[in-house]
Design a protein around this motif. Structure first.
Motif, PDB file in Angstrom:
ATOM      1  N   PHE A  47       0.806  -1.142  -0.028  1.00 13.37           N
ATOM      2  CA  PHE A  47      -0.094   0.097   0.032  1.00 13.37           C
ATOM      3  C   PHE A  47       0.736   1.249  -0.156  1.00 13.37           C
ATOM      4  O   PHE A  47       0.649   2.353  -0.659  1.00 13.37           O
ATOM      5  CB  PHE A  47      -1.025  -0.053   1.202  1.00 13.37           C
ATOM      6  N   ALA A  48       1.998   1.464   0.521  1.00 11.82           N
ATOM      7  CA  ALA A  48       2.870   2.319   0.475  1.00 11.82           C
ATOM      8  C   ALA A  48       3.333   2.647  -0.683  1.00 11.82           C
ATOM      9  O   ALA A  48       3.505   3.815  -1.049  1.00 11.82           O
ATOM     10  CB  ALA A  48       4.073   2.175   1.937  1.00 11.82           C
ATOM     11  N   LEU A  49       3.761   1.813  -1.462  1.00 14.99           N
ATOM     12  CA  LEU A  49       4.337   1.641  -2.721  1.00 14.99           C
ATOM     13  C   LEU A  49       3.261   2.343  -3.615  1.00 14.99           C
ATOM     14  O   LEU A  49       3.656   3.346  -4.475  1.00 14.99           O
ATOM     15  CB  LEU A  49       4.826   0.442  -3.215  1.00 14.99           C
ATOM     16  N   HIS A  50       2.066   1.805  -3.433  1.00 16.96           N
ATOM     17  CA  HIS A  50       0.753   2.287  -4.416  1.00 16.96           C
ATOM     18  C   HIS A  50       0.777   3.637  -4.146  1.00 16.96           C
ATOM     19  O   HIS A  50       0.477   4.593  -4.867  1.00 16.96           O
ATOM     20  CB  HIS A  50      -0.479   1.351  -4.072  1.00 16.96           C
ATOM     21  N   VAL A  51       0.556   4.246  -2.826  1.00 15.13           N
ATOM     22  CA  VAL A  51       0.221   5.807  -2.483  1.00 15.13           C
ATOM     23  C   VAL A  51       1.586   6.441  -3.186  1.00 15.13           C
ATOM     24  O   VAL A  51       1.177   7.210  -3.442  1.00 15.13           O
ATOM     25  CB  VAL A  51      -0.029   5.718  -0.924  1.00 15.13           C
ATOM     26  N   ALA A  52       2.464   6.031  -2.811  1.00 13.97           N
ATOM     27  CA  ALA A  52       3.749   6.866  -3.368  1.00 13.97           C
ATOM     28  C   ALA A  52       3.553   7.295  -5.026  1.00 13.97           C
ATOM     29  O   ALA A  52       3.851   8.384  -5.413  1.00 13.97           O
ATOM     30  CB  ALA A  52       5.315   6.024  -3.257  1.00 13.97           C
ATOM     31  N   LEU A  53       3.321   6.053  -5.792  1.00 19.31           N
ATOM     32  CA  LEU A  53       3.098   6.027  -7.199  1.00 19.31           C
ATOM     33  C   LEU A  53       1.918   7.168  -7.539  1.00 19.31           C
ATOM     34  O   LEU A  53       2.055   7.894  -8.492  1.00 19.31           O
ATOM     35  CB  LEU A  53       2.805   4.874  -7.980  1.00 19.31           C
ATOM     36  N   ALA A  54       0.784   7.076  -6.668  1.00 20.34           N
ATOM     37  CA  ALA A  54      -0.448   7.990  -6.839  1.00 20.34           C
ATOM     38  C   ALA A  54       0.042   9.309  -6.769  1.00 20.34           C
ATOM     39  O   ALA A  54      -0.698  10.134  -7.455  1.00 20.34           O
ATOM     40  CB  ALA A  54      -1.778   7.450  -5.873  1.00 20.34           C
ATOM     41  N   VAL A  55       0.563   9.484  -5.419  1.00 23.04           N
ATOM     42  CA  VAL A  55       0.993  10.789  -5.067  1.00 23.04           C
ATOM     43  C   VAL A  55       1.800  11.490  -6.064  1.00 23.04           C
ATOM     44  O   VAL A  55       1.816  12.732  -6.539  1.00 23.04           O
ATOM     45  CB  VAL A  55       1.405  10.963  -3.741  1.00 23.04           C
ATOM     46  N   MET A 112       2.553  -9.342  -2.685  1.00 16.74           N
ATOM     47  CA  MET A 112       2.376  -9.610  -4.042  1.00 16.74           C
ATOM     48  C   MET A 112       0.724  -9.383  -4.367  1.00 16.74           C
ATOM     49  O   MET A 112       0.354  -8.882  -5.313  1.00 16.74           O
ATOM     50  CB  MET A 112       2.798 -10.699  -4.625  1.00 16.74           C
ATOM     51  N   LEU A 113       0.021  -9.850  -3.489  1.00 18.96           N
ATOM     52  CA  LEU A 113      -1.533  -9.962  -3.625  1.00 18.96           C
ATOM     53  C   LEU A 113      -1.760  -8.649  -3.661  1.00 18.96           C
ATOM     54  O   LEU A 113      -2.775  -8.193  -4.770  1.00 18.96           O
ATOM     55  CB  LEU A 113      -2.024 -10.606  -2.594  1.00 18.96           C
ATOM     56  N   ILE A 114      -1.637  -7.572  -2.866  1.00 20.44           N
ATOM     57  CA  ILE A 114      -1.964  -6.215  -2.817  1.00 20.44           C
ATOM     58  C   ILE A 114      -1.517  -5.656  -4.052  1.00 20.44           C
ATOM     59  O   ILE A 114      -2.076  -4.657  -4.719  1.00 20.44           O
ATOM     60  CB  ILE A 114      -1.688  -5.622  -1.467  1.00 20.44           C
ATOM     61  N   LEU A 115      -0.098  -5.724  -4.381  1.00 18.48           N
ATOM     62  CA  LEU A 115       0.551  -5.089  -5.497  1.00 18.48           C
ATOM     63  C   LEU A 115      -0.238  -5.188  -6.815  1.00 18.48           C
ATOM     64  O   LEU A 115      -0.363  -4.203  -7.610  1.00 18.48           O
ATOM     65  CB  LEU A 115       1.949  -5.518  -5.705  1.00 18.48           C
ATOM     66  N   LEU A 116      -0.571  -6.440  -6.965  1.00 20.77           N
ATOM     67  CA  LEU A 116      -1.366  -6.768  -7.976  1.00 20.77           C
ATOM     68  C   LEU A 116      -2.592  -6.227  -8.222  1.00 20.77           C
ATOM     69  O   LEU A 116      -3.321  -5.707  -9.248  1.00 20.77           O
ATOM     70  CB  LEU A 116      -1.072  -8.337  -8.717  1.00 20.77           C
ATOM     71  N   ALA A 117      -3.338  -6.688  -7.185  1.00 17.51           N
ATOM     72  CA  ALA A 117      -4.775  -6.400  -7.034  1.00 17.51           C
ATOM     73  C   ALA A 117      -5.239  -4.828  -6.978  1.00 17.51           C
ATOM     74  O   ALA A 117      -6.235  -4.420  -7.445  1.00 17.51           O
ATOM     75  CB  ALA A 117      -5.474  -7.103  -5.840  1.00 17.51           C
ATOM     76  N   GLU A 118      -4.167  -4.094  -6.438  1.00 22.57           N
ATOM     77  CA  GLU A 118      -4.513  -2.567  -6.140  1.00 22.57           C
ATOM     78  C   GLU A 118      -3.976  -1.621  -7.451  1.00 22.57           C
ATOM     79  O   GLU A 118      -4.285  -0.690  -7.407  1.00 22.57           O
ATOM     80  CB  GLU A 118      -3.844  -2.156  -4.853  1.00 22.57           C
ATOM     81  N   PHE A 119      -3.314  -2.300  -8.249  1.00 20.29           N
ATOM     82  CA  PHE A 119      -2.311  -1.605  -9.358  1.00 20.29           C
ATOM     83  C   PHE A 119      -3.655  -0.951 -10.204  1.00 20.29           C
ATOM     84  O   PHE A 119      -4.660  -1.570 -10.725  1.00 20.29           O
ATOM     85  CB  PHE A 119      -1.814  -2.296  -9.968  1.00 20.29           C
ATOM     86  N   GLY A 120      -3.732   0.317 -10.296  1.00 24.10           N
ATOM     87  CA  GLY A 120      -4.961   1.318 -11.111  1.00 24.10           C
ATOM     88  C   GLY A 120      -6.098   0.921 -10.387  1.00 24.10           C
ATOM     89  O   GLY A 120      -7.350   1.357 -10.936  1.00 24.10           O
ATOM     90  N   ASP A 121      -6.166   0.546  -9.133  1.00 25.57           N
ATOM     91  CA  ASP A 121      -7.375   0.525  -8.517  1.00 25.57           C
ATOM     92  C   ASP A 121      -8.184   1.927  -8.076  1.00 25.57           C
ATOM     93  O   ASP A 121      -7.491   2.933  -8.279  1.00 25.57           O
ATOM     94  CB  ASP A 121      -7.356  -0.233  -7.061  1.00 25.57           C
ATOM     95  N   LEU A 122      -9.641   2.069  -7.830  1.00 30.32           N
ATOM     96  CA  LEU A 122     -10.084   3.114  -7.622  1.00 30.32           C
ATOM     97  C   LEU A 122      -9.412   3.972  -6.423  1.00 30.32           C
ATOM     98  O   LEU A 122      -9.180   5.232  -6.695  1.00 30.32           O
ATOM     99  CB  LEU A 122     -11.551   2.888  -7.205  1.00 30.32           C
ATOM    100  N   THR A 123      -8.959   3.475  -5.293  1.00 22.79           N
ATOM    101  CA  THR A 123      -8.325   4.141  -4.322  1.00 22.79           C
ATOM    102  C   THR A 123      -7.141   4.814  -4.772  1.00 22.79           C
ATOM    103  O   THR A 123      -6.598   5.898  -4.187  1.00 22.79           O
ATOM    104  CB  THR A 123      -8.001   3.493  -2.944  1.00 22.79           C
ATOM    105  N   GLN A 124      -6.349   4.048  -5.700  1.00 20.94           N
ATOM    106  CA  GLN A 124      -4.995   4.722  -6.113  1.00 20.94           C
ATOM    107  C   GLN A 124      -5.493   5.833  -7.081  1.00 20.94           C
ATOM    108  O   GLN A 124      -4.707   7.096  -6.844  1.00 20.94           O
ATOM    109  CB  GLN A 124      -4.397   3.541  -6.706  1.00 20.94           C
ATOM    110  N   ILE A 125      -6.269   5.853  -7.933  1.00 21.62           N
ATOM    111  CA  ILE A 125      -6.534   6.853  -8.738  1.00 21.62           C
ATOM    112  C   ILE A 125      -7.247   7.881  -8.095  1.00 21.62           C
ATOM    113  O   ILE A 125      -6.777   9.164  -8.148  1.00 21.62           O
ATOM    114  CB  ILE A 125      -7.862   6.316  -9.839  1.00 21.62           C
ATOM    115  N   MET A 126      -8.146   7.629  -6.924  1.00 22.37           N
ATOM    116  CA  MET A 126      -8.498   8.716  -6.058  1.00 22.37           C
ATOM    117  C   MET A 126      -7.674   9.404  -5.514  1.00 22.37           C
ATOM    118  O   MET A 126      -7.496  10.590  -5.092  1.00 22.37           O
ATOM    119  CB  MET A 126      -9.557   7.995  -5.115  1.00 22.37           C
ATOM    120  N   THR A 127      -6.320   8.806  -4.989  1.00 24.20           N
ATOM    121  CA  THR A 127      -5.151   9.166  -4.111  1.00 24.20           C
ATOM    122  C   THR A 127      -4.596  10.290  -5.238  1.00 24.20           C
ATOM    123  O   THR A 127      -4.120  11.393  -4.691  1.00 24.20           O
ATOM    124  CB  THR A 127      -4.550   8.213  -3.906  1.00 24.20           C
ATOM    125  N   ALA A 128      -4.392   9.824  -6.381  1.00 26.32           N
ATOM    126  CA  ALA A 128      -3.735  10.786  -7.399  1.00 26.32           C
ATOM    127  C   ALA A 128      -4.724  11.943  -7.466  1.00 26.32           C
ATOM    128  O   ALA A 128      -4.212  13.077  -7.669  1.00 26.32           O
ATOM    129  CB  ALA A 128      -3.709   9.987  -8.721  1.00 26.32           C
TER     130      ALA A 128
END
Length: 193
Positions: A47-55, A112-128
């Motif tokens: 999740f920290a990696l996903h948020v960093a990418l989104a921000v 790996m589960l979260i990395l793959l499942a959350e990539f491009g997910d609604l919350t990542q787009i919302m964070t961006a």
């Protein structure tokens, strides 16, 4: 400087949007099979990696002219609200069991589960979108990552009990209404500005 009001708003929106998501259910499944701290370590890192990418993506959007930026984020928030309102209830997915229960295997499976499942997910787009809207990457990033970690912790430790008390449809509708409000406000600012 951290804006606690931006951080709190981001936390609330992301928390409500992530709560009914499939990853909360996946965290629940992993948490019932493995040591919770191992699962959380992997999930939290992903999740920290996903948020960093989104921000980072949201921060690039702030280079656009203000009116265009407000219009773009408004449309994206409205799209997110529509996705939440049309979302079907998700079933608990079967998660593949790591061969052993060691830290690296369990946390790696969670990562790996979260990395793959959350990539491009609604919350990542919302964070961006939120990072672009508020031009405060630190506050948005902290609010988003704390919300995602809170949902993961709830899912891993006590998700089943929570889901019995709080209807998933209610949580989804509240998140959609918040996103709808943010979208309309952004569009208003685009037109008024």
């Amino acid at each position: 400087m951290i804006s606690f009001s931006v951080m709190a708003l981001v936390f609330g929106v992301v928390f409500l949007a992530e709560l009914p998501d499939k990853t909360a259910l996946a965290g629940l499944v992993l948490g019932t099979r493995y040591r919770a701290s191992y699962v959380f370590a992997g999930v939290a890192a992903a999740f920290a990696l996903h948020v960093a990418l989104a921000v980072a993506a949201g921060s690039v959007l702030t280079l656009l002219p203000q009116q265009l930026l407000h219009a773009l984020t408004g449309v994206l928030f409205l799209g997110g609200a529509a996705v939440l309102l049309m979302k079907k209830d998700e079933d608990e997915a079967e998660v593949r069991k790591p061969e052993n229960q060691g830290f690296w295997k369990v946390s790696g499976a969670g990562f790996m589960l979260i990395l793959l499942a959350e990539f491009g997910d609604l919350t990542q787009i919302m964070t961006a979108n939120l990072a672009a809207r508020y031009d405060d990457p630190l506050s948005v990033g902290l609010g988003a990552v704390l919300a995602l970690w809170a949902v993961a912790g709830l899912g891993i430790v006590g998700g089943k009990a929570l889901m019995k008390r709080v209807p998933l449809r209610l949580v989804t509708k509240v998140a959609a209404v918040l996103m709808l409000g943010l979208g309309l406000w952004s569009l208003f600012e685009a037109v008024a500005g």
